[in-house]
Write an enzyme that holds these catalytic residues in place. Structure first.
Site, PDB file in Angstrom:
ATOM      1  CE  LYS A 240      18.407 113.248  36.942  1.00  0.00           C
ATOM      2  NZ  LYS A 240      17.145 113.990  36.799  1.00  0.00           N
TER       3      LYS A 240
ATOM      4  NE  ARG B 155      18.321 117.978  41.340  1.00  0.00           N
ATOM      5  CZ  ARG B 155      17.935 116.702  41.460  1.00  0.00           C
ATOM      6  NH1 ARG B 155      18.776 115.718  41.353  1.00  0.00           N
ATOM      7  NH2 ARG B 155      16.680 116.410  41.702  1.00  0.00           N
TER       8      ARG B 155
ATOM      9  NE  ARG C 124       8.866 109.824  39.059  1.00  0.00           N
ATOM     10  CZ  ARG C 124      10.030 110.464  38.964  1.00  0.00           C
ATOM     11  NH1 ARG C 124      10.883 110.166  38.017  1.00  0.00           N
ATOM     12  NH2 ARG C 124      10.310 111.418  39.816  1.00  0.00           N
TER      13      ARG C 124
ATOM     14  NE  ARG D 285       9.915 110.675  43.768  1.00  0.00           N
ATOM     15  CZ  ARG D 285      10.965 110.896  42.970  1.00  0.00           C
ATOM     16  NH1 ARG D 285      11.462 109.908  42.235  1.00  0.00           N
ATOM     17  NH2 ARG D 285      11.514 112.083  42.903  1.00  0.00           N
TER      18      ARG D 285
ATOM     19  NE  ARG E 228      11.026 116.799  41.847  1.00  0.00           N
ATOM     20  CZ  ARG E 228      10.672 115.606  41.367  1.00  0.00           C
ATOM     21  NH1 ARG E 228       9.396 115.275  41.284  1.00  0.00           N
ATOM     22  NH2 ARG E 228      11.582 114.742  41.001  1.00  0.00           N
TER      23      ARG E 228
HETATM   24  P1  AMP Z   1      15.544 113.214  42.149  1.00  0.00           P
HETATM   25  O1  AMP Z   1      15.029 111.859  42.415  1.00  0.00           O
HETATM   26  O2  AMP Z   1      16.960 113.212  41.615  1.00  0.00           O
HETATM   27  O3  AMP Z   1      14.617 114.037  41.285  1.00  0.00           O
HETATM   28  O4  AMP Z   1      15.648 113.965  43.565  1.00  0.00           O
HETATM   29  C1  AMP Z   1      14.499 114.149  44.379  1.00  0.00           C
HETATM   30  C2  AMP Z   1      14.756 115.288  45.362  1.00  0.00           C
HETATM   31  O5  AMP Z   1      15.889 114.977  46.180  1.00  0.00           O
HETATM   32  C3  AMP Z   1      15.087 116.625  44.727  1.00  0.00           C
HETATM   33  O6  AMP Z   1      13.938 117.359  44.343  1.00  0.00           O
HETATM   34  C4  AMP Z   1      15.846 117.316  45.866  1.00  0.00           C
HETATM   35  O7  AMP Z   1      14.968 117.792  46.870  1.00  0.00           O
HETATM   36  C5  AMP Z   1      16.643 116.158  46.464  1.00  0.00           C
HETATM   37  N1  AMP Z   1      17.955 116.037  45.794  1.00  0.00           N
HETATM   38  C6  AMP Z   1      18.376 115.036  44.953  1.00  0.00           C
HETATM   39  N2  AMP Z   1      19.617 115.263  44.518  1.00  0.00           N
HETATM   40  C7  AMP Z   1      20.002 116.439  45.080  1.00  0.00           C
HETATM   41  C8  AMP Z   1      21.186 117.217  44.991  1.00  0.00           C
HETATM   42  N3  AMP Z   1      22.236 116.856  44.234  1.00  0.00           N
HETATM   43  N4  AMP Z   1      21.228 118.379  45.710  1.00  0.00           N
HETATM   44  C9  AMP Z   1      20.206 118.771  46.485  1.00  0.00           C
HETATM   45  N5  AMP Z   1      19.057 118.090  46.594  1.00  0.00           N
HETATM   46  C10 AMP Z   1      18.942 116.925  45.902  1.00  0.00           C
END
Ligand code: AMP
Length: 209
Positions: free
Chosen positions: A14, A88, A121, A154, A165
């Site tokens: 993404k 999400r 990553r 990370r 996740r």
């Molecule tokens: P990502 O980089 O999009 O994979 O997001 C990393 C982390 O941020 C996720 O595992 C969640 O803990 C938090 N996060 C990101 N977007 C959301 C969302 N829309 N709702 C809740 N938590 C989020």
């Protein structure tokens, strides 16, 4: 004005597609994950609140996220935006008026490939730039191409957190995707996220234009 929702599991590409699309279409990239990571990096109140959920692979509180998105969208007066990592779950999806959304793009990638991608990553905290040790290595081992600062793994890309996740994704986000696929079929496209990034990019552009 182009408004796009980009959906997919963690590691589906993404972030890469979002960056390419936003550059091409001159629209704003709204990544909830990146906003939260920058808040953590800068040790703001939002960052401190989000840290526990992120580090354990859980979702951050819905109200915080929904308010964050509303504020970001309200601040924009540009050509459009792309939502990356939002919504999400069903509750978050209900906060969006789909009449204003032009395209919903879903990058589909199986779990075994996601695990390989996420565990390899590497991340440059200051800029958010991402690399992969095998598929997109930096010019110099362990260093960001532009600043030459060290890259990090990370905390949520550790194997145990990756697995959590993916569980959260299958339990919550998959419902939103299934719902969009059945109720928004004209705006919705499912793309094979295993393909080459340029091929995926062209598929998305063809769908939008
Ligand atoms: P990502 O980089 O999009 O994979 O997001 C990393 C982390 O941020 C996720 O595992 C969640 O803990 C938090 N996060 C990101 N977007 C959301 C969302 N829309 N709702 C809740 N938590 C989020």
């Amino acid at each position: 004005m182009v408004k796009i929702i980009l959906l997919g599991p963690p590691g589906s590409g993404k972030g890469t597609q979002a960056a390419m699309l936003c550059k091409k279409l001159s629209i704003s990239h709204i990544s909830t994950g990146e906003i939260l990571r920058q808040a953590m990096f800068n040790n703001t109140e939002l960052g401190r609140i989000a840290k526990q959920a992120i580090d354990s692979g859980q979702l951050v509180n819905d109200k915080i996220i929904i308010d964050l998105i509303k504020e970001k969208i309200y601040q924009l007066n540009e050509a459009g935006y792309l939502l990356d990592g939002f919504p999400r779950n069903i509750l978050q999806s209900q906060s969006l008026d789909l009449n204003f959304i032009d395209a919903i793009i879903y990058l589909d990638v199986p779990d075994n490939i996601l695990i390989e991608r996420l565990s390899g990553r590497r991340y440059h905290p200051n800029s958010g730039r991402i690399y992969h040790i095998k598929y997109n290595p930096p010019q110099e081992l362990g260093l960001d191409d532009i600043t030459k600062e060290p890259l990090v793994i990370r905390d949520d890309d550790q194997l145990d957190v990756i697995q959590k996740r993916l569980i959260v994704y299958h339990q919550s986000t998959k419902d939103v995707i299934n719902w969009y696929e059945s109720s928004q079929s004209k705006k919705f496209i499912k793309i094979d996220g295993k393909n080459d990034k340029n091929e995926i990019f062209n598929q998305i552009l063809n769908f939008i234009m």
